[in-house]
Design a protein around this motif. Structure first.
Motif, PDB file in Angstrom:
ATOM      1  N   ASP B  23       0.857  -1.179   0.000  1.00 30.99           N
ATOM      2  CA  ASP B  23       0.000   0.000   0.000  1.00 30.99           C
ATOM      3  C   ASP B  23       0.892   1.228   0.000  1.00 30.99           C
ATOM      4  O   ASP B  23       1.970   1.259   0.590  1.00 30.99           O
ATOM      5  N   TRP B  24       0.430   2.217  -0.696  1.00 33.88           N
ATOM      6  CA  TRP B  24       1.297   3.314  -1.063  1.00 33.88           C
ATOM      7  C   TRP B  24       1.509   4.261   0.117  1.00 33.88           C
ATOM      8  O   TRP B  24       0.599   4.947   0.522  1.00 33.88           O
ATOM      9  N   LYS B  25       2.742   4.254   0.640  1.00 30.59           N
ATOM     10  CA  LYS B  25       3.068   5.207   1.711  1.00 30.59           C
ATOM     11  C   LYS B  25       3.866   6.367   1.139  1.00 30.59           C
ATOM     12  O   LYS B  25       3.845   7.467   1.627  1.00 30.59           O
ATOM     13  N   LYS B  26       4.599   6.016   0.082  1.00 32.17           N
ATOM     14  CA  LYS B  26       5.473   7.016  -0.510  1.00 32.17           C
ATOM     15  C   LYS B  26       5.271   6.951  -2.024  1.00 32.17           C
ATOM     16  O   LYS B  26       5.375   5.878  -2.601  1.00 32.17           O
ATOM     17  N   CYS B  59      -1.810  14.147  -2.605  1.00 33.10           N
ATOM     18  CA  CYS B  59      -1.015  13.376  -1.653  1.00 33.10           C
ATOM     19  C   CYS B  59      -1.492  13.634  -0.225  1.00 33.10           C
ATOM     20  O   CYS B  59      -1.612  12.700   0.569  1.00 33.10           O
ATOM     21  N   VAL B  64      -0.317  10.393   1.993  1.00 37.08           N
ATOM     22  CA  VAL B  64       0.922   9.713   1.618  1.00 37.08           C
ATOM     23  C   VAL B  64       2.009  10.771   1.437  1.00 37.08           C
ATOM     24  O   VAL B  64       1.714  11.959   1.233  1.00 37.08           O
ATOM     25  N   GLU B  65       3.220  10.315   1.511  1.00 33.69           N
ATOM     26  CA  GLU B  65       4.324  11.236   1.319  1.00 33.69           C
ATOM     27  C   GLU B  65       4.694  11.230  -0.155  1.00 33.69           C
ATOM     28  O   GLU B  65       4.834  10.169  -0.762  1.00 33.69           O
ATOM     29  N   CYS B  66       4.836  12.422  -0.730  1.00 30.89           N
ATOM     30  CA  CYS B  66       5.216  12.481  -2.142  1.00 30.89           C
ATOM     31  C   CYS B  66       6.597  13.105  -2.285  1.00 30.89           C
ATOM     32  O   CYS B  66       6.877  14.145  -1.688  1.00 30.89           O
TER      33      CYS B  66
END
Lengths: 257, 258
Positions: B23-26, B59, B64-66
């Protein structure tokens, strides 16, 4: 990998080849024509004479080719007097009338092709001056002495002894310069010219295939370089004939043994 | 030896499998940084513009962190295919051709394309002073495709690496016309000081066949989950007013389109 996109679009590369060869060929030729007399002047002991040449060489060897090209292509377009002549400094001048463009702008600096050619010519000229100057200065003193002793004038000495001898010595280094210039010409694609690199850029952007696009460009450059190296070898063999090991052609059979 | 190889291969696949399902954290974002007002680089080297603000809002919405990087326009899709970044938000129009290579989110704005010219253009047309017209476009954009297909034989299509270079040459008088996104023209060129003599000419172009269905975020086809995530976020920031806030910072009209 899919090289069918290359074979379908090969005409871009051949069009590009023409531009690349033209740009390099013409700029090298012009550069050389200007460089020879300037190199001779550069070896003069007159400081006022050598100063501008030193400065020119320093500037063009001291800055990257791409910067020179940008200054000529984008930089000159910034000034109104380049486009419309010195009339812009008079009051009431109306630059909106595009018909007033100077001849130089309209037919020369507004074309990316000539801008690139101009930048390349100046650049190669500067390098060639240095190559030839080095060769002239390393002329063996004996040759000059011999020329003097038979009473040659300065110009005759230059024409018959110094130039032929030094150009011959400068030749291998000049071969290097030719190849550098060929590779430098890839920069032309940055100012909208469709040379070999520009063709690769189009194929890359259209098919998202950078590997195929640029490897093909690389092969084209290799082919040109190969031709240049081969040509220079041929010429070298000719002009260095006097340095080749002696082969007695009358005694062929003996040589075999 | 064979067994070790097999284990290694299995390990690689297991790792790849877990990576795909992460799952997208970054999220590694990418933009061009040379297309004002949508994306550009400020004098102190930071990325800014509508695209960048929208992406940061997305974001934030997704929590999430971009991270950001830039990529020249030509290399946008190759870079995405090479997974140098996860998503590219660079005002890229959603066209059928590009969809063959990458996935797109829903559009986040649509603006038509237009021509710009010097104000003397019309006079020169009437006086018949124009030879073969020079039309400046950014290389391999929808505008390039459109102009090349429509007028490629009758006019000189001059192709540049960035939109800024088109405007630069427009200003120096090398081009008769520039075809580009209407907002890129007005905000990136017409409104700037010293360009008062330039203006829009001709109609707006927005035929979906050439110009696609607005600009979307491009994402690697294997990351379909990310596409859905962004779609949710686009709808989210449209609904909660964030989109309008960002829009009003840059434009005085509805940039989203119908």
């Amino acid at each position: 990998m899919d090289f069918s996109i290359i074979s379908e679009n090969l005409h871009y590369y051949f069009d590009g080849l023409l531009i690349t060869v033209q740009l390099t060929g013409i700029s090298l030729l012009l550069g050389l024509i200007f460089a020879i007399p300037l190199a001779v002047l550069r070896t003069s002991r007159n400081f006022i004479l050598t100063m501008p040449i030193r400065f020119f060489v320093y500037v063009f060897r001291g800055t990257p080719l791409i910067v020179q090209m940008f200054i000529i292509y984008y930089g000159l377009g910034q000034f109104d007097f380049v486009k419309f002549g010195f009339g812009v400094f008079q009051e009431g001048f109306n630059p909106d009338n595009i018909g007033n463009q100077t001849f130089l702008w309209k037919y020369f600096f507004s074309e990316a092709y000539f801008c690139a050619l101009f930048a390349f010519t100046l650049n190669t000229c500067a390098y060639t001056i240095e190559i030839i100057r080095g060769a002239i200065e390393s002329t063996p003193f004996g040759e000059v002495e011999a020329a003097k002793s038979v009473g040659m004038s300065r110009t005759m000495m230059l024409r018959r002894i110094i130039l032929p001898s030094s150009l011959r010595r400068a030749f291998p280094a000049y071969g290097n310069e030719v190849i550098f210039m060929l590779h430098g010409s890839a920069l032309a694609s940055v100012i909208t010219l469709m040379d070999i690199t520009g063709a690769a850029g189009i194929i890359n952007a259209r098919y998202y295939a950078p590997y195929e696009a640029y490897i093909t460009a690389g092969v084209f450059y290799l082919c040109i370089t190969f031709t240049i190296v081969w040509l220079f070898k041929k010429i070298e063999k000719r002009i260095y004939a006097h340095l080749a090991p002696y082969v007695d052609k009358t005694q062929k059979t003996a040589a075999v043994n | 030896m064979k067994r070790i190889t097999l284990i290694l291969i299995a390990a690689v696949f297991a790792f790849a499998g877990s990576a795909a399902a992460k799952d997208w954290k970054k999220i590694r974002m990418c933009t061009e940084g040379a297309y004002p007002p949508f994306n550009y680089t400020t004098p102190d080297g930071k990325l800014a513009g509508f695209d960048v603000d929208i992406a940061n809002a997305l974001c934030d919405y997704l929590k999430v962190e971009c991270t950001w990087q830039t990529q020249a326009w030509d290399g946008t899709i190759p870079g995405l295919l090479a997974r140098k970044y996860d998503a590219s938000i660079a005002s890229m129009s959603i066209t059928e051709e590009r969809k063959k290579k990458v996935a797109f989110t829903d559009k986040y704005y649509t603006t038509p394309a237009k021509f710009a010219a010097h104000e003397s253009f019309l006079t020169r047309v009437i006086e018949g002073k124009l030879g073969k017209l020079k039309i400046g476009v950014q290389r391999e954009t929808i505008h390039d495709r459109f102009a090349s297909a429509m007028w490629g034989k009758k006019a000189d299509i001059v192709r540049y690496g960035t939109q800024d270079e088109v405007f630069l040459d427009m200003k120096s008088g090398r081009l008769d016309l520039a075809l580009a996104d209407s907002v890129a023209i007005s905000d990136g060129f017409l409104k700037l000081k010293g360009n008062e003599k330039f203006q829009f000419v001709g109609p707006s172009f927005n035929d979906p066949k050439w110009f696609g269905n607005g600009a979307g975020i491009a994402i690697h086809k294997s990351n379909q989950d990310l596409v859905e995530l962004f779609n949710k976020a686009i709808a989210g920031i449209r609904a909660n007013g964030t989109y309008k806030k960002i829009q009003d910072k840059y434009f005085d009209f509805d940039v989203y389109g119908e």
